[in-house]
Design a protein around this motif. Structure first.
Motif, mmCIF file in Angstrom:
data_model
loop_
_atom_site.group_PDB
_atom_site.id
_atom_site.type_symbol
_atom_site.label_atom_id
_atom_site.label_comp_id
_atom_site.label_asym_id
_atom_site.label_seq_id
_atom_site.Cartn_x
_atom_site.Cartn_y
_atom_site.Cartn_z
ATOM 1 N N SER A 96 66.068 -0.036 -14.616
ATOM 2 C CA SER A 96 65.702 1.227 -13.988
ATOM 3 C C SER A 96 64.220 1.517 -14.184
ATOM 4 O O SER A 96 63.582 1.008 -15.107
ATOM 5 N N SER A 100 61.518 5.037 -13.491
ATOM 6 C CA SER A 100 61.296 6.403 -13.042
ATOM 7 C C SER A 100 59.801 6.612 -12.848
ATOM 8 O O SER A 100 59.005 6.274 -13.722
ATOM 9 N N SER A 131 54.700 2.529 -8.074
ATOM 10 C CA SER A 131 55.894 1.906 -8.664
ATOM 11 C C SER A 131 55.646 0.407 -8.709
ATOM 12 O O SER A 131 55.221 -0.176 -7.706
ATOM 13 N N SER A 150 54.325 6.217 -4.183
ATOM 14 C CA SER A 150 55.775 6.353 -4.194
ATOM 15 C C SER A 150 56.182 7.686 -3.569
ATOM 16 O O SER A 150 55.537 8.717 -3.768
ATOM 17 N N SER A 154 63.497 6.227 -3.565
ATOM 18 C CA SER A 154 64.527 6.184 -4.608
ATOM 19 C C SER A 154 65.699 5.356 -4.095
ATOM 20 O O SER A 154 66.355 5.725 -3.112
ATOM 21 N N THR A 204 66.896 0.062 -10.346
ATOM 22 C CA THR A 204 67.069 1.378 -9.741
ATOM 23 C C THR A 204 65.787 2.179 -9.919
ATOM 24 O O THR A 204 65.350 2.421 -11.045
ATOM 25 N N THR A 264 63.781 5.685 -9.366
ATOM 26 C CA THR A 264 63.909 7.121 -9.140
ATOM 27 C C THR A 264 62.515 7.707 -9.036
ATOM 28 O O THR A 264 61.708 7.561 -9.965
ATOM 29 N N VAL A 265 62.246 8.347 -7.905
ATOM 30 C CA VAL A 265 60.941 8.973 -7.702
ATOM 31 C C VAL A 265 61.104 10.467 -7.934
ATOM 32 O O VAL A 265 61.852 11.145 -7.222
ATOM 33 N N ARG A 266 60.391 10.985 -8.924
ATOM 34 C CA ARG A 266 60.482 12.390 -9.301
ATOM 35 C C ARG A 266 59.477 13.211 -8.520
ATOM 36 O O ARG A 266 58.328 12.805 -8.345
#
Lengths: 115, 111
Positions: free
Chosen positions: B10, B12, B19, B80, B85, B106, B108-110
């Motif tokens: 993963s 983030s 990314s 990103s 995501s 995996t 995840t774009v915050r």
């Protein structure tokens, strides 16, 4: 918008039961692939067809799995008898040719749970 | 025997930042490499590829780098976006139909 379709999308069954998964490749594509996705292994190739002929099923457990293409619009993957370790997402993909530079188009998958 | 490995399950990242996804392989015969992107409840879709004769391929926000001596490739996404995501799979081939996939990362774009 041509796409690969798979049925069923979800299947829950009990150990020992037969499971059949179906795939309709994109019209005009002459290669079909079956993959299995697990958390640990990622995507594993189970079988490969070209012009409906099975050319590679080395990734498939031979004793319980079988794959066929009865016609150009239908590919099937059967598990008999099913076991809990078969629980996974099964993807079908199709492509125009068998060279790696030609894109493989994936269906949405069948999520199989064997209890 | 896993010939293609994605060691980070993963990642983030904040929206707007870069990314970087990594992939290592063991088979020196691989000559074509691909990245696929997968959203939940959908099948993987092709994202970008690179031939072993190149060391970089760019497509919009996505760039793939190949380091043959290290048997390593990476995917850069800049900037990103929340729509990025997804699960990203690295794959490799010896030039035929057989793709060897990694286990996926995996992203995840915050916001």
């Amino acid at each position: 918008d041509a796409r690969v379709t798979q049925t069923p999308r979800h299947k829950v069954t009990e150990m020992g039961q037969e499971v059949t998964m179906r795939c309709q490749p994109i019209l005009g594509h002459n290669t079909v692939f079956w993959y299995r996705q697990t958390m640990m292994q990622g995507l594993e190739l189970l079988a490969y067809f070209r012009n409906r002929a099975p050319l590679d099923d080395s990734g498939m457990p031979k004793d319980r799995f079988s794959a066929e293409m009865p016609d150009a619009t239908l590919a099937t993957l059967k598990i008999q008898p099913s076991e809990p370790r078969d629980s996974a997402v099964y993807f079908c993909a199709s492509g125009r040719t068998s060279v790696s530079t030609d894109t493989q188009y994936f269906g949405p998958g069948t999520r199989l749970t064997v209890l | 025997d896993q010939q293609v490995k994605q060691n980070s399950p993963s990642l983030s990242v904040q929206e707007g930042r870069i990314s970087i996804l990594n992939c290592d392989y063991t088979n020196s015969m691989f000559d074509y490499f691909l990245w696929y992107k997968k959203y939940p409840a959908e099948g993987p879709t092709f994202l970008i590829s690179i031939s072993s004769i190149k060391d970089k391929n760019e497509d919009g926000r996505f760039t793939v780098f190949l380091n043959k001596s290290a048997k390593h490739l990476s995917l850069h996404i800049v900037p990103s976006q929340p729509g990025d995501s997804a699960v990203y799979f690295c794959a490799a081939s010896v030039g035929d139909y057989k793709l060897s996939f990694g286990a996926g990362t995996t992203v995840t774009v915050r916001a």
